[in-house]
Design a protein around this motif. Structure first.
Motif, PDB file in Angstrom:
ATOM      1  N   TYR A 234      -0.938   4.865  14.861  1.00 40.53           N
ATOM      2  CA  TYR A 234      -0.809   5.196  13.448  1.00 40.53           C
ATOM      3  C   TYR A 234      -2.195   5.307  12.844  1.00 40.53           C
ATOM      4  O   TYR A 234      -3.186   4.821  13.393  1.00 40.53           O
ATOM      5  N   ASP A 235      -2.261   5.949  11.692  1.00 39.89           N
ATOM      6  CA  ASP A 235      -3.506   6.076  10.946  1.00 39.89           C
ATOM      7  C   ASP A 235      -3.140   6.297   9.482  1.00 39.89           C
ATOM      8  O   ASP A 235      -2.552   7.315   9.126  1.00 39.89           O
ATOM      9  N   TYR A 236      -3.467   5.318   8.651  1.00 39.97           N
ATOM     10  CA  TYR A 236      -3.114   5.374   7.236  1.00 39.97           C
ATOM     11  C   TYR A 236      -4.294   5.783   6.366  1.00 39.97           C
ATOM     12  O   TYR A 236      -4.293   5.543   5.159  1.00 39.97           O
ATOM     13  N   THR A 237      -5.282   6.438   6.972  1.00 40.08           N
ATOM     14  CA  THR A 237      -6.484   6.838   6.245  1.00 40.08           C
ATOM     15  C   THR A 237      -6.163   7.695   5.044  1.00 40.08           C
ATOM     16  O   THR A 237      -6.637   7.439   3.927  1.00 40.08           O
ATOM     17  N   GLU A 238      -5.356   8.724   5.231  1.00 44.11           N
ATOM     18  CA  GLU A 238      -5.081   9.639   4.129  1.00 44.11           C
ATOM     19  C   GLU A 238      -4.220   8.989   3.054  1.00 44.11           C
ATOM     20  O   GLU A 238      -4.334   9.337   1.873  1.00 44.11           O
ATOM     21  N   ASP A 239      -3.362   8.050   3.436  1.00 42.94           N
ATOM     22  CA  ASP A 239      -2.573   7.325   2.435  1.00 42.94           C
ATOM     23  C   ASP A 239      -3.499   6.524   1.520  1.00 42.94           C
ATOM     24  O   ASP A 239      -3.295   6.471   0.304  1.00 42.94           O
ATOM     25  N   VAL A 240      -4.519   5.895   2.106  1.00 39.67           N
ATOM     26  CA  VAL A 240      -5.474   5.141   1.299  1.00 39.67           C
ATOM     27  C   VAL A 240      -6.303   6.084   0.436  1.00 39.67           C
ATOM     28  O   VAL A 240      -6.495   5.862  -0.764  1.00 39.67           O
ATOM     29  N   ARG A 241      -6.797   7.150   1.050  1.00 45.95           N
ATOM     30  CA  ARG A 241      -7.648   8.092   0.322  1.00 45.95           C
ATOM     31  C   ARG A 241      -6.930   8.670  -0.902  1.00 45.95           C
ATOM     32  O   ARG A 241      -7.551   8.979  -1.919  1.00 45.95           O
ATOM     33  N   GLY A 242      -5.622   8.794  -0.819  1.00 50.74           N
ATOM     34  CA  GLY A 242      -4.856   9.393  -1.909  1.00 50.74           C
ATOM     35  C   GLY A 242      -4.344   8.421  -2.958  1.00 50.74           C
ATOM     36  O   GLY A 242      -3.643   8.828  -3.886  1.00 50.74           O
ATOM     37  N   LEU A 243      -4.681   7.143  -2.855  1.00 49.89           N
ATOM     38  CA  LEU A 243      -4.181   6.166  -3.817  1.00 49.89           C
ATOM     39  C   LEU A 243      -4.622   6.515  -5.238  1.00 49.89           C
ATOM     40  O   LEU A 243      -5.784   6.835  -5.484  1.00 49.89           O
ATOM     41  N   GLN A 244      -3.681   6.410  -6.164  1.00 49.98           N
ATOM     42  CA  GLN A 244      -3.938   6.784  -7.559  1.00 49.98           C
ATOM     43  C   GLN A 244      -3.921   5.588  -8.504  1.00 49.98           C
ATOM     44  O   GLN A 244      -4.057   5.769  -9.718  1.00 49.98           O
ATOM     45  N   VAL A 245      -3.732   4.376  -7.987  1.00 51.34           N
ATOM     46  CA  VAL A 245      -3.700   3.189  -8.839  1.00 51.34           C
ATOM     47  C   VAL A 245      -4.881   2.295  -8.484  1.00 51.34           C
ATOM     48  O   VAL A 245      -5.362   2.319  -7.340  1.00 51.34           O
TER      49      VAL A 245
ATOM     50  N   GLN B  95      -8.109 -10.336  11.454  1.00 50.48           N
ATOM     51  CA  GLN B  95      -7.822  -9.605  12.684  1.00 50.48           C
ATOM     52  C   GLN B  95      -8.706  -8.373  12.812  1.00 50.48           C
ATOM     53  O   GLN B  95      -9.045  -7.963  13.922  1.00 50.48           O
ATOM     54  N   ALA B  96      -9.065  -7.755  11.704  1.00 50.14           N
ATOM     55  CA  ALA B  96     -10.050  -6.679  11.692  1.00 50.14           C
ATOM     56  C   ALA B  96     -11.357  -7.228  11.135  1.00 50.14           C
ATOM     57  O   ALA B  96     -11.353  -8.152  10.325  1.00 50.14           O
ATOM     58  N   PRO B  97     -12.506  -6.680  11.545  1.00 48.39           N
ATOM     59  CA  PRO B  97     -13.791  -7.196  11.065  1.00 48.39           C
ATOM     60  C   PRO B  97     -14.046  -6.797   9.617  1.00 48.39           C
ATOM     61  O   PRO B  97     -13.456  -5.837   9.106  1.00 48.39           O
ATOM     62  N   PRO B  98     -14.945  -7.507   8.925  1.00 50.11           N
ATOM     63  CA  PRO B  98     -15.278  -7.140   7.552  1.00 50.11           C
ATOM     64  C   PRO B  98     -15.708  -5.684   7.408  1.00 50.11           C
ATOM     65  O   PRO B  98     -15.451  -5.061   6.377  1.00 50.11           O
ATOM     66  N   SER B  99     -16.335  -5.143   8.439  1.00 50.84           N
ATOM     67  CA  SER B  99     -16.769  -3.738   8.368  1.00 50.84           C
ATOM     68  C   SER B  99     -15.591  -2.793   8.192  1.00 50.84           C
ATOM     69  O   SER B  99     -15.720  -1.720   7.584  1.00 50.84           O
ATOM     70  N   HIS B 100     -14.417  -3.168   8.711  1.00 50.39           N
ATOM     71  CA  HIS B 100     -13.251  -2.292   8.552  1.00 50.39           C
ATOM     72  C   HIS B 100     -12.776  -2.296   7.104  1.00 50.39           C
ATOM     73  O   HIS B 100     -12.371  -1.243   6.576  1.00 50.39           O
ATOM     74  N   TYR B 101     -12.840  -3.433   6.445  1.00 48.59           N
ATOM     75  CA  TYR B 101     -12.444  -3.475   5.031  1.00 48.59           C
ATOM     76  C   TYR B 101     -13.441  -2.703   4.177  1.00 48.59           C
ATOM     77  O   TYR B 101     -13.059  -2.061   3.185  1.00 48.59           O
ATOM     78  N   ALA B 102     -14.728  -2.729   4.574  1.00 50.04           N
ATOM     79  CA  ALA B 102     -15.715  -1.901   3.893  1.00 50.04           C
ATOM     80  C   ALA B 102     -15.415  -0.417   4.114  1.00 50.04           C
ATOM     81  O   ALA B 102     -15.607   0.409   3.207  1.00 50.04           O
ATOM     82  N   GLU B 103     -14.926  -0.079   5.299  1.00 54.71           N
ATOM     83  CA  GLU B 103     -14.539   1.312   5.581  1.00 54.71           C
ATOM     84  C   GLU B 103     -13.384   1.745   4.681  1.00 54.71           C
ATOM     85  O   GLU B 103     -13.375   2.857   4.135  1.00 54.71           O
ATOM     86  N   ILE B 104     -12.399   0.869   4.513  1.00 52.54           N
ATOM     87  CA  ILE B 104     -11.282   1.182   3.618  1.00 52.54           C
ATOM     88  C   ILE B 104     -11.790   1.370   2.192  1.00 52.54           C
ATOM     89  O   ILE B 104     -11.406   2.314   1.488  1.00 52.54           O
TER      90      ILE B 104
ATOM     91  N   LEU C 154       0.827  -1.204   0.000  1.00 62.60           N
ATOM     92  CA  LEU C 154       0.000   0.000   0.000  1.00 62.60           C
ATOM     93  C   LEU C 154       0.865   1.259   0.000  1.00 62.60           C
ATOM     94  O   LEU C 154       0.628   2.195  -0.769  1.00 62.60           O
ATOM     95  N   MET C 155       1.878   1.266   0.852  1.00 58.50           N
ATOM     96  CA  MET C 155       2.716   2.457   0.946  1.00 58.50           C
ATOM     97  C   MET C 155       3.564   2.641  -0.301  1.00 58.50           C
ATOM     98  O   MET C 155       3.869   3.778  -0.696  1.00 58.50           O
ATOM     99  N   THR C 156       3.954   1.552  -0.956  1.00 65.65           N
ATOM    100  CA  THR C 156       4.687   1.670  -2.214  1.00 65.65           C
ATOM    101  C   THR C 156       3.834   2.381  -3.256  1.00 65.65           C
ATOM    102  O   THR C 156       4.298   3.293  -3.949  1.00 65.65           O
ATOM    103  N   ALA C 157       2.573   1.962  -3.364  1.00 67.48           N
ATOM    104  CA  ALA C 157       1.674   2.594  -4.326  1.00 67.48           C
ATOM    105  C   ALA C 157       1.374   4.040  -3.952  1.00 67.48           C
ATOM    106  O   ALA C 157       1.222   4.898  -4.822  1.00 67.48           O
ATOM    107  N   ALA C 158       1.259   4.308  -2.639  1.00 66.34           N
ATOM    108  CA  ALA C 158       0.952   5.670  -2.185  1.00 66.34           C
ATOM    109  C   ALA C 158       2.114   6.624  -2.462  1.00 66.34           C
ATOM    110  O   ALA C 158       1.910   7.768  -2.888  1.00 66.34           O
TER     111      ALA C 158
END
Length: 300
Positions: free
Chosen positions: A215-226, A237-246, A137-141
């Motif tokens: 940590y919080d990678y929200t803005e890194d995800v929001r800015g993804l261009q690929v 480890q995180a619930p399905p709702s968290h992946y829906a949030e992403i 994720l961070m490579t793409a960001a």
């Protein structure tokens, strides 16, 4: 991001039970029928080991914490159908010796970008699981011009995305846990392939330190261009709702997709929740390979 299943230090009497549980969940058979070629590349002061399988459009495959590229052994044959798979060992993992810096997905993203340049790859797709998913994720960001498509499996954006009990267990990851992990596939693999087997405790210390950080990678995800595929297990480890949030951060799940896909996320993003798997076996599931290939071969 998540790194693997910690071992409780507070209950010595449960160690054998925990070891059997860990072996069952992670799987001790990470072998593969695929024939790969192993090499080293000097990137950012790191002597990075990587293996190459197959031929075709390149795919960089990044393993989870306390693992190595061997984790993907069961799915590599499927991923190499018509593709070249390049599977590095991340800093301090597998055959890549540690260096004097933290385990940090932003720094390891720099390593992957440098490896892309070293190999002369033209916008490879980057796929990662857990720690490798965060690195992908961070490579793409950070380097969108170097990445074709991104697949990030079993990640989470913030520590509060997981159960507090799991967070407490992650807080116990340090060198002292090495003694309790000697019967696990992670420890045994490290002892077999690492340039300095005695560094396993050091790796645990570094992983424990980064998991203790906020940590919080929200803005890194929001800015993804690929085009990005987010994958989670239905018992991750995180619930399905968290992946829906992403996915929502990527313009996903906000409207009806439409008969002609006109309502799908504008960036070509997608979400998959895989049934019947957990954080500890998703990386070797045939469902993972099939889902990755479907996404990588579809039109945006």
């Amino acid at each position: 991001m998540s790194f693997g299943r910690p071992v409780r230090l507070s209950r010595r009497t449960s160690l054998n039970e925990r070891t059997r549980e860990t072996n069952t969940m992670t799987g001790t058979d990470w072998t593969t029928d695929a024939q790969g070629t192993g090499q080293y590349a000097e990137v950012n002061g790191l002597n990075m080991y990587y293996e190459t399988y197959g031929s075709g459009r390149p795919l960089i495959l990044l393993h989870g914490g306390l693992g190595s590229n061997e984790m993907f052994g069961p799915v590599i044959p499927a991923l190499t159908e018509g593709r070249q798979v390049i599977a590095p060992d991340l800093q301090g993992h597998g055959r890549t010796a540690d260096i004097d810096r933290p385990i940090d997905i932003r720094l390891m993203a720099d390593d992957i970008a440098a490896l892309i340049d070293h190999l002369g790859l033209e916008k490879p797709d980057v796929v990662g699981y857990s720690l490798g998913g965060g690195t992908a994720l961070m490579t793409a960001a950070k380097y969108p011009e170097k990445v074709g498509r991104l697949v990030a499996a079993s990640i989470y954006l913030r520590p509060d995305a997981v159960d507090p009990a799991l967070r407490a267990m992650q807080g116990q990851v340090n060198a002292a846990a090495a003694e309790f992990m000697k019967d696990t596939p992670m420890y045994q693999l490290y002892q077999r392939v690492a340039p300095r087997p005695e560094d396993f405790g050091r790796l645990l210390d570094k992983l424990g330190a980064v998991m203790a950080e906020d940590y919080d990678y929200t803005e890194d995800v929001r800015g993804l261009q690929v085009p990005t595929l987010i994958i989670g297990a239905d018992a991750d480890q995180a619930p399905p709702s968290h992946y829906a949030e992403i996915f929502k951060l990527l313009d996903g799940g906000l409207r009806d997709g439409g008969w002609m896909n006109e309502g799908r996320p504008k960036g070509g993003h997608a979400l998959a929740i895989l049934p019947g798997v957990t954080h500890y076996n998703i990386f070797s599931s045939p469902l993972l390979a099939a889902t990755i290939l479907t996404f990588l071969t579809q039109e945006s």
